[in-house]
Design a protein around this motif. Structure first.
Motif, short mmCIF file in Angstrom:
data_model
loop_
_atom_site.label_atom_id
_atom_site.label_comp_id
_atom_site.label_asym_id
_atom_site.label_seq_id
_atom_site.Cartn_x
_atom_site.Cartn_y
_atom_site.Cartn_z
N VAL A 2 3.69 -10.45 45.59
CA VAL A 2 4.81 -9.50 45.64
C VAL A 2 4.64 -8.63 46.87
O VAL A 2 3.55 -8.10 47.12
CB VAL A 2 4.85 -8.62 44.38
N GLN A 3 5.69 -8.50 47.63
CA GLN A 3 5.69 -7.57 48.77
C GLN A 3 6.67 -6.44 48.46
O GLN A 3 7.78 -6.68 47.99
CB GLN A 3 6.08 -8.29 50.05
N LEU A 4 6.23 -5.22 48.76
CA LEU A 4 7.02 -4.03 48.44
C LEU A 4 7.31 -3.24 49.70
O LEU A 4 6.41 -3.05 50.53
CB LEU A 4 6.25 -3.14 47.45
N VAL A 5 8.54 -2.76 49.82
CA VAL A 5 8.94 -1.95 50.96
C VAL A 5 9.71 -0.73 50.45
O VAL A 5 10.77 -0.87 49.83
CB VAL A 5 9.83 -2.75 51.94
N GLU A 6 9.17 0.46 50.73
CA GLU A 6 9.83 1.69 50.34
C GLU A 6 10.79 2.15 51.44
O GLU A 6 10.58 1.89 52.62
CB GLU A 6 8.83 2.82 50.10
N SER A 7 11.83 2.86 51.01
CA SER A 7 12.76 3.48 51.95
C SER A 7 13.41 4.68 51.27
O SER A 7 13.26 4.85 50.06
CB SER A 7 13.83 2.48 52.41
N GLY A 8 14.10 5.46 52.07
CA GLY A 8 14.85 6.59 51.52
C GLY A 8 14.21 7.94 51.72
O GLY A 8 14.78 8.96 51.33
N GLY A 9 13.02 7.97 52.29
CA GLY A 9 12.39 9.25 52.53
C GLY A 9 13.09 10.02 53.63
O GLY A 9 13.96 9.50 54.33
N GLY A 10 12.70 11.27 53.78
CA GLY A 10 13.30 12.10 54.82
C GLY A 10 13.04 13.56 54.57
O GLY A 10 12.18 13.93 53.77
N LEU A 11 13.79 14.39 55.30
CA LEU A 11 13.68 15.84 55.19
C LEU A 11 14.80 16.37 54.29
O LEU A 11 15.97 16.01 54.49
CB LEU A 11 13.78 16.47 56.57
N VAL A 12 14.43 17.20 53.34
CA VAL A 12 15.41 17.77 52.42
C VAL A 12 15.05 19.22 52.15
O VAL A 12 13.86 19.58 52.18
CB VAL A 12 15.48 16.94 51.11
N GLN A 13 16.04 20.03 51.90
CA GLN A 13 15.78 21.44 51.61
C GLN A 13 15.33 21.62 50.16
O GLN A 13 15.65 20.79 49.29
CB GLN A 13 17.05 22.25 51.84
N PRO A 14 14.58 22.67 49.90
CA PRO A 14 14.20 22.95 48.50
C PRO A 14 15.43 23.01 47.60
O PRO A 14 16.46 23.58 47.98
CB PRO A 14 13.51 24.31 48.61
N GLY A 15 15.30 22.40 46.43
CA GLY A 15 16.42 22.32 45.50
C GLY A 15 17.28 21.10 45.69
O GLY A 15 18.14 20.80 44.85
N GLY A 16 17.05 20.37 46.77
CA GLY A 16 17.85 19.19 47.05
C GLY A 16 17.36 17.95 46.33
O GLY A 16 16.42 18.01 45.52
N SER A 17 18.00 16.83 46.64
CA SER A 17 17.68 15.56 45.99
C SER A 17 17.49 14.46 47.02
O SER A 17 18.04 14.51 48.13
CB SER A 17 18.83 15.15 45.06
N LEU A 18 16.70 13.49 46.63
CA LEU A 18 16.51 12.26 47.41
C LEU A 18 16.35 11.12 46.43
O LEU A 18 15.83 11.32 45.32
CB LEU A 18 15.27 12.32 48.29
N ARG A 19 16.75 9.94 46.85
CA ARG A 19 16.47 8.75 46.07
C ARG A 19 15.68 7.77 46.92
O ARG A 19 16.17 7.32 47.97
CB ARG A 19 17.75 8.09 45.56
N LEU A 20 14.49 7.45 46.46
CA LEU A 20 13.66 6.46 47.12
C LEU A 20 13.93 5.09 46.52
O LEU A 20 14.19 4.97 45.32
CB LEU A 20 12.18 6.79 46.97
N SER A 21 13.85 4.09 47.37
CA SER A 21 14.00 2.71 46.93
C SER A 21 12.71 1.95 47.20
O SER A 21 12.02 2.21 48.19
CB SER A 21 15.14 2.02 47.67
N CYS A 22 12.42 1.01 46.33
CA CYS A 22 11.27 0.12 46.50
C CYS A 22 11.82 -1.29 46.35
O CYS A 22 12.14 -1.72 45.24
CB CYS A 22 10.22 0.43 45.46
N ALA A 23 11.96 -1.97 47.47
CA ALA A 23 12.52 -3.33 47.47
C ALA A 23 11.38 -4.33 47.40
O ALA A 23 10.40 -4.22 48.15
CB ALA A 23 13.35 -3.55 48.72
N ALA A 24 11.51 -5.29 46.53
CA ALA A 24 10.44 -6.24 46.29
C ALA A 24 10.87 -7.67 46.58
O ALA A 24 12.03 -8.04 46.40
CB ALA A 24 9.97 -6.15 44.85
N SER A 25 9.93 -8.45 47.04
CA SER A 25 10.14 -9.88 47.17
C SER A 25 9.48 -10.57 45.99
O SER A 25 8.60 -10.00 45.35
CB SER A 25 9.52 -10.39 48.48
N GLY A 26 9.86 -11.80 45.71
CA GLY A 26 9.22 -12.52 44.62
C GLY A 26 10.18 -12.79 43.48
O GLY A 26 10.86 -11.89 43.02
#
Length: 124
Positions: A2-26
């Motif tokens: 299984v290979q995993l690749v994360e994405s979706g990180g970044g800079l956000v202000q306190p109180g904000g939201s982010l959604r990270l993704s983990c895409a997998a092969s296999g």
């Protein structure tokens, strides 16, 4: 394998939201539980939470419970970490990892496959 690749990180202000993704092969990705970890420089990697292969079981660490959740879409081989009400102390590199059985233990050694990580910075 299984290979995993994360994405979706970044800079956000306190109180904000982010959604990270983990895409997998296999083709058998749905048989793997996926965990999320985070690490800041000079500190040990911290367990954030995990979701079972079907998505039916979820466990979140107390530090993020009520603010984060993790889900998965096995049709697209993707696991998500939804992060709300972010705090500066959530700043870290976030990793996803896969293991063959679901467990809330959070022990790194029990995870077989790891992504490369994505940086999340919470700052005003």
């Amino acid at each position: 394998q299984v290979q995993l690749v994360e994405s979706g990180g970044g800079l956000v202000q306190p109180g904000g939201s982010l959604r990270l993704s983990c895409a997998a092969s296999g083709r058998t990705f749905s048989s793997y539980a996926v965990g999320w970890f985070r690490q800041t420089p000079g500190k040990e990697r911290e367990f954030v939470g995990t979701v079972s292969g079907t998505g039916a079981l979820v466990y979140l660490a107390n530090s993020v419970k009520g603010r984060f959740t993790t889900t998965r879409d096995n049709a697209t081989n993707t696991v998500y970490l939804q992060m709300n009400s972010l705090k500066p102390e959530d700043t870290a590199v976030y990793y996803c990892a896969a293991r063959s059985r679901f467990s809330p233990s959070g022990r790194e050694a029990e995870y077989d496959y790891w992504g490369q990580g994505t940086q999340v910075t919470v700052s005003s």
